[in-house]
Write a protein that holds these residues in place. Structure first.
Motif, mmCIF file in Angstrom:
data_model
loop_
_atom_site.group_PDB
_atom_site.id
_atom_site.type_symbol
_atom_site.label_atom_id
_atom_site.label_comp_id
_atom_site.label_asym_id
_atom_site.label_seq_id
_atom_site.Cartn_x
_atom_site.Cartn_y
_atom_site.Cartn_z
ATOM 1 N N LEU A 72 0.721 -1.218 0.042
ATOM 2 C CA LEU A 72 0.059 0.028 0.223
ATOM 3 C C LEU A 72 0.899 1.151 -0.047
ATOM 4 C CD1 LEU A 72 -2.767 -1.113 2.506
ATOM 5 C CD2 LEU A 72 -2.986 -0.634 0.090
ATOM 6 N N PHE A 73 2.154 1.321 0.875
ATOM 7 C CA PHE A 73 2.646 2.305 0.787
ATOM 8 C C PHE A 73 3.556 2.747 -0.632
ATOM 9 C CE2 PHE A 73 6.787 4.467 1.489
ATOM 10 C CZ PHE A 73 6.414 5.666 1.868
ATOM 11 N N ALA A 74 3.841 1.595 -1.039
ATOM 12 C CA ALA A 74 4.684 1.664 -2.407
ATOM 13 C C ALA A 74 3.702 2.233 -3.582
ATOM 14 C CB ALA A 74 5.158 0.268 -2.970
ATOM 15 N N LEU A 75 2.265 2.081 -3.669
ATOM 16 C CA LEU A 75 1.598 2.303 -4.610
ATOM 17 C C LEU A 75 0.846 3.701 -4.114
ATOM 18 C CD1 LEU A 75 -0.862 -0.960 -4.819
ATOM 19 C CD2 LEU A 75 1.021 -0.331 -6.312
ATOM 20 N N ARG A 76 1.081 4.190 -2.952
ATOM 21 C CA ARG A 76 0.472 5.457 -2.426
ATOM 22 C C ARG A 76 1.718 6.368 -2.516
ATOM 23 N NH1 ARG A 76 -1.940 9.655 -2.520
ATOM 24 N NH2 ARG A 76 -2.369 10.778 -0.709
ATOM 25 N N ALA A 77 2.878 6.069 -2.347
ATOM 26 C CA ALA A 77 4.024 6.941 -2.173
ATOM 27 C C ALA A 77 4.207 7.945 -3.263
ATOM 28 C CB ALA A 77 5.325 6.166 -1.749
ATOM 29 N N PRO A 78 4.155 7.495 -4.698
ATOM 30 C CA PRO A 78 4.148 8.553 -5.655
ATOM 31 C C PRO A 78 3.268 9.546 -5.652
ATOM 32 C CG PRO A 78 4.547 6.101 -6.494
ATOM 33 C CD PRO A 78 4.026 6.124 -5.072
ATOM 34 N N ARG A 79 2.273 9.355 -5.031
ATOM 35 C CA ARG A 79 1.155 10.389 -5.148
ATOM 36 C C ARG A 79 1.137 11.360 -3.872
ATOM 37 N NH1 ARG A 79 -1.248 6.080 -7.894
ATOM 38 N NH2 ARG A 79 -1.849 4.935 -5.838
ATOM 39 N N SER A 80 2.105 10.952 -3.124
ATOM 40 C CA SER A 80 2.214 11.807 -1.848
ATOM 41 C C SER A 80 2.697 13.049 -2.139
ATOM 42 C CB SER A 80 3.205 11.155 -0.844
ATOM 43 O OG SER A 80 2.522 9.822 -0.394
ATOM 44 N N THR A 81 2.554 14.294 -1.371
ATOM 45 C CA THR A 81 2.911 15.671 -1.753
ATOM 46 C C THR A 81 4.475 15.686 -1.380
ATOM 47 O OG1 THR A 81 0.948 16.400 -0.718
ATOM 48 C CG2 THR A 81 2.607 17.925 -0.883
ATOM 49 N N GLY A 82 4.986 14.931 -0.551
ATOM 50 C CA GLY A 82 6.415 15.062 -0.364
ATOM 51 C C GLY A 82 7.331 14.293 -1.211
ATOM 52 N N SER A 83 6.704 13.426 -1.780
ATOM 53 C CA SER A 83 7.560 12.551 -2.785
ATOM 54 C C SER A 83 8.213 13.009 -4.199
ATOM 55 C CB SER A 83 6.654 11.106 -3.002
ATOM 56 O OG SER A 83 5.908 11.206 -3.611
ATOM 57 N N ARG A 84 7.649 14.475 -4.455
ATOM 58 C CA ARG A 84 8.135 14.645 -5.547
ATOM 59 C C ARG A 84 9.549 15.213 -5.617
ATOM 60 N NH1 ARG A 84 2.812 17.489 -5.228
ATOM 61 N NH2 ARG A 84 1.430 16.271 -6.563
ATOM 62 N N ARG A 85 10.360 15.223 -6.678
ATOM 63 C CA ARG A 85 11.597 15.710 -6.740
ATOM 64 C C ARG A 85 11.655 17.000 -6.936
ATOM 65 N NH1 ARG A 85 15.947 11.849 -8.357
ATOM 66 N NH2 ARG A 85 14.856 9.620 -8.371
ATOM 67 N N LEU A 86 12.556 17.647 -6.348
ATOM 68 C CA LEU A 86 12.786 19.128 -6.283
ATOM 69 C C LEU A 86 13.562 19.496 -7.444
ATOM 70 C CD1 LEU A 86 13.156 19.983 -2.606
ATOM 71 C CD2 LEU A 86 11.191 20.547 -3.886
ATOM 72 N N PRO A 87 13.449 20.667 -8.263
ATOM 73 C CA PRO A 87 13.989 20.990 -9.411
ATOM 74 C C PRO A 87 15.709 21.346 -8.761
ATOM 75 C CG PRO A 87 12.598 22.595 -8.900
ATOM 76 C CD PRO A 87 12.316 21.747 -8.104
ATOM 77 N N ARG A 88 16.524 20.923 -9.733
ATOM 78 C CA ARG A 88 18.096 21.230 -9.539
ATOM 79 C C ARG A 88 18.115 22.930 -9.436
ATOM 80 N NH1 ARG A 88 21.916 16.564 -11.974
ATOM 81 N NH2 ARG A 88 21.308 15.079 -10.456
#
Length: 89
Positions: A72-88
């Motif tokens: 469940l965490f693996a499926l949910r994590a990509p949609r979490s707010t904090g999991s987006r990569r920040l721009p360099r």
């Protein structure tokens, strides 16, 4: 598929940590009525007819923590707010 495997590994590690905390809680005598292992063993006994042994409660505890919560965490994590990569910068 790699994400699910990583989620299950993280779930297993988290379950080990939670288990250690549960054992410490039990040895200190804190909240003796809250015993998830006993509760799981009793549920398996009443619903499936299995013997009410603590080892079955521990197995179920690790299955829930590793498989259910890990996936469940693996499926949910990509949609979490904090999991987006920040721009360099």
């Amino acid at each position: 598929m790699n994400r699910i495997k990583n989620g299950m590994i993280a779930g297993f590690v988290a379950t080990i940590v939670l288990s250690a905390i549960m054992v410490i809680k039990s040895s200190m005598g804190l909240m003796p009525n809250l015993d998830p292992i006993h509760i799981l063993a009793q549920m398996m006994h009443s619903r499936m007819g299995l013997p009410a042994k603590p080892v079955l409660g521990w197995i179920m505890h690790f299955l829930i923590g590793t498989v259910l919560w890990g996936i469940l965490f693996a499926l949910r994590a990509p949609r979490s707010t904090g999991s987006r990569r920040l721009p360099r910068v």
